[in-house]
Scaffold this motif. Structure first.
Motif, PDB file in Angstrom:
ATOM      1  N   THR A  60       1.022  -1.265   0.132  1.00 26.16           N
ATOM      2  CA  THR A  60      -0.098   0.073  -0.167  1.00 26.16           C
ATOM      3  C   THR A  60       0.897   1.111  -0.005  1.00 26.16           C
ATOM      4  OG1 THR A  60      -0.248  -0.100   2.359  1.00 26.16           O
ATOM      5  CG2 THR A  60      -2.008  -1.008   1.269  1.00 26.16           C
ATOM      6  N   HIS A  61       2.174   1.096   0.736  1.00 28.06           N
ATOM      7  CA  HIS A  61       2.944   2.472   0.806  1.00 28.06           C
ATOM      8  C   HIS A  61       4.280   1.926   1.288  1.00 28.06           C
ATOM      9  CE1 HIS A  61       0.973   2.210   4.714  1.00 28.06           C
ATOM     10  NE2 HIS A  61       1.805   3.324   5.191  1.00 28.06           N
ATOM     11  N   HIS A  62       5.426   2.956   1.346  1.00 24.53           N
ATOM     12  CA  HIS A  62       6.772   2.387   1.454  1.00 24.53           C
ATOM     13  C   HIS A  62       7.073   2.430   2.988  1.00 24.53           C
ATOM     14  CE1 HIS A  62       9.226   6.176   1.406  1.00 24.53           C
ATOM     15  NE2 HIS A  62       7.941   6.511   1.909  1.00 24.53           N
ATOM     16  N   HIS A  63       6.155   2.748   3.857  1.00 25.99           N
ATOM     17  CA  HIS A  63       6.533   2.924   5.478  1.00 25.99           C
ATOM     18  C   HIS A  63       6.837   1.412   5.870  1.00 25.99           C
ATOM     19  CE1 HIS A  63       4.017   6.640   6.255  1.00 25.99           C
ATOM     20  NE2 HIS A  63       5.075   7.048   5.744  1.00 25.99           N
ATOM     21  N   PHE A  64       7.901   1.544   6.626  1.00 23.69           N
ATOM     22  CA  PHE A  64       8.835   0.470   7.095  1.00 23.69           C
ATOM     23  C   PHE A  64       7.842  -0.593   7.630  1.00 23.69           C
ATOM     24  CE2 PHE A  64       9.130  -0.128  11.621  1.00 23.69           C
ATOM     25  CZ  PHE A  64       8.727   1.384  11.968  1.00 23.69           C
ATOM     26  N   ASP A  65       6.915  -0.354   8.475  1.00 27.56           N
ATOM     27  CA  ASP A  65       5.958  -1.603   8.901  1.00 27.56           C
ATOM     28  C   ASP A  65       5.070  -2.132   7.807  1.00 27.56           C
ATOM     29  OD1 ASP A  65       4.740   0.973   8.693  1.00 27.56           O
ATOM     30  OD2 ASP A  65       3.235   0.263  10.457  1.00 27.56           O
ATOM     31  N   HIS A  66       5.226  -1.667   6.536  1.00 27.79           N
ATOM     32  CA  HIS A  66       4.271  -2.275   5.615  1.00 27.79           C
ATOM     33  C   HIS A  66       5.337  -3.122   4.638  1.00 27.79           C
ATOM     34  CE1 HIS A  66       0.502  -0.620   6.712  1.00 27.79           C
ATOM     35  NE2 HIS A  66       1.424   0.489   7.491  1.00 27.79           N
ATOM     36  N   ILE A  67       6.649  -2.973   4.605  1.00 24.57           N
ATOM     37  CA  ILE A  67       7.562  -3.438   3.655  1.00 24.57           C
ATOM     38  C   ILE A  67       8.589  -4.261   4.512  1.00 24.57           C
ATOM     39  CG2 ILE A  67       7.243  -1.619   2.030  1.00 24.57           C
ATOM     40  CD1 ILE A  67      10.303  -0.704   2.985  1.00 24.57           C
ATOM     41  N   GLY A  91      -1.772  11.446   1.484  1.00 27.39           N
ATOM     42  CA  GLY A  91      -2.175  12.373   2.751  1.00 27.39           C
ATOM     43  C   GLY A  91      -1.390  11.559   3.826  1.00 27.39           C
ATOM     44  N   HIS A  92      -1.702  10.660   3.992  1.00 21.23           N
ATOM     45  CA  HIS A  92      -0.797   9.819   5.231  1.00 21.23           C
ATOM     46  C   HIS A  92       0.634   9.643   4.787  1.00 21.23           C
ATOM     47  CE1 HIS A  92       0.712   6.965   8.141  1.00 21.23           C
ATOM     48  NE2 HIS A  92       0.861   5.829   7.116  1.00 21.23           N
ATOM     49  N   ASP A  93       0.824   9.102   3.371  1.00 21.56           N
ATOM     50  CA  ASP A  93       2.067   9.021   2.693  1.00 21.56           C
ATOM     51  C   ASP A  93       1.795   9.262   1.199  1.00 21.56           C
ATOM     52  OD1 ASP A  93       4.860   8.364   2.851  1.00 21.56           O
ATOM     53  OD2 ASP A  93       4.113   6.794   1.319  1.00 21.56           O
ATOM     54  N   GLY A 115      -5.445   0.472   3.478  1.00 22.16           N
ATOM     55  CA  GLY A 115      -3.929   0.892   4.296  1.00 22.16           C
ATOM     56  C   GLY A 115      -4.180   1.650   5.355  1.00 22.16           C
ATOM     57  N   ASP A 116      -3.338   2.702   5.606  1.00 21.37           N
ATOM     58  CA  ASP A 116      -3.067   3.297   6.949  1.00 21.37           C
ATOM     59  C   ASP A 116      -4.410   4.683   6.806  1.00 21.37           C
ATOM     60  OD1 ASP A 116      -1.453   1.732   7.898  1.00 21.37           O
ATOM     61  OD2 ASP A 116       0.365   3.260   7.824  1.00 21.37           O
ATOM     62  N   TYR A 117      -5.402   4.277   6.599  1.00 20.21           N
ATOM     63  CA  TYR A 117      -6.630   5.074   6.972  1.00 20.21           C
ATOM     64  C   TYR A 117      -7.673   4.290   7.728  1.00 20.21           C
ATOM     65  CZ  TYR A 117      -4.381   8.179   3.486  1.00 20.21           C
ATOM     66  OH  TYR A 117      -3.371   8.566   2.605  1.00 20.21           O
TER      67      TYR A 117
HETATM   68 ZN   LIG Z   1       2.106   4.232   7.123  1.00 21.01          ZN
END
Ligand SMILES: [Zn+2]
Length: 266
Positions: free
Chosen positions: A63-70, A141-143, A160-162
């Motif tokens: 969903t996005h590149h934040h570390f907890d998601h990759i 928006g979040h990322d 994802g993070d919403y």
């Molecule tokens: Zn995130």
């Protein structure tokens, strides 16, 4: 652990920050969204996939590149990976540093890598994965790299993070984009009669008015910034969230200052 298991999808919940990984079973393809966090949790997801694989292709979507998601990408090297163009273009070195720091602190030895992306999707593109059309909605928006995933045939929205019921918005990209994304997600919920709404952290929601309630809570909170703290009763009160709130407040203030100085330039 498994948070929810339905016929066509399973939601795995990490012990850390209640982060979700969604595994979607279709007749001719397996889709996995955001495999995370701990080595044993990744191994469990991998094992469950292999037990029911039947030679089907595996797609891993970020969903996005934040570390907890990759962080769990290393466990699915043979999969076809999917993410946004912004994901591919983003400098993710801070995210990889976060993984490194986390692993060092907890004596974990696993590969640390930004996943290579095989299929780069354009905003709002629909891909046929196996027989199932999957739509990738641009939700910044979040990322800035963020996508939400709509599977219309299942009335499923993995956002994802919403839309979390356990944490406030983390505005790490842009408050106006965040508000627009919340509107987009609300429209999708109505237009596609979403029945299953999966946030990146927290509980699956199967009630449409509750989905809207979650998104509206985020909206009201952001609109009240930077002066007020419009805190939903859904979100706990503690010092970590105090820091998140402070960051959000500063982000909104900064964007406002930037906007004013741009106006003066014209
Ligand atoms: Zn995130």
């Amino acid at each position: 652990m498994i948070q929810a298991k339905l016929q066509s999808f399973t939601i795995y919940e990490s012990a850390l920050m209640r982060t979700t990984s969604t595994l979607i079973d279709t007749p001719d393809a397996i889709l996995l969204i955001d495999p995370t966090w701990l080595p044993e949790e990744i191994a469990t997801i991998r094992r469950d996939i292999e037990l029911n694989r039947n030679d089907r292709p595996l797609y891993v979507i970020f969903t996005h590149h934040h570390f907890d998601h990759i962080i769990g990408a290393y466990g699915f090297k043979d999969a076809t990976t999917i993410a946004s163009q912004a994901f591919v273009d983003a400098d993710s070195s801070d995210q990889l540093d976060e993984i490194r720091e986390f692993y060092e602190q907890h004596y974990i030895d696993r590969p640390i890598q930004k996943p290579e992306i095989d299929i780069v999707v354009q905003p709002n593109q629909t891909l046929q994965l196996g027989a199932v059309p999957v739509t990738f909605i641009s939700t910044p928006g979040h990322d800035a790299t963020h996508l939400s995933i709509l599977i219309e045939s299942m009335n499923l929205l993995v956002c994802g993070d919403y839309g979390s019921n356990i944490e406030p918005p983390f505005i790490e990209h842009d408050p106006s984009a965040y508000l627009e994304t919340l509107q987009t997600l609300q429209t999708i919920i109505y237009e596609h009669e979403i029945q299953w709404f999966v946030p990146g952290h927290g509980d699956l929601c199967d009630n449409r008015s509750k989905m809207i309630e979650r998104l509206s809570a985020g909206e009201e909170y952001i609109l009240a910034l930077p002066e007020n703290r419009h805190w939903s009763p859904m979100w706990p009160e503690h010092s970590f969230f105090d820091r998140v709130h402070e960051r959000n407040r500063k982000m909104v203030e900064q964007k406002e200052t930037d906007r004013r100085s741009r106006q003066q330039d014209y």
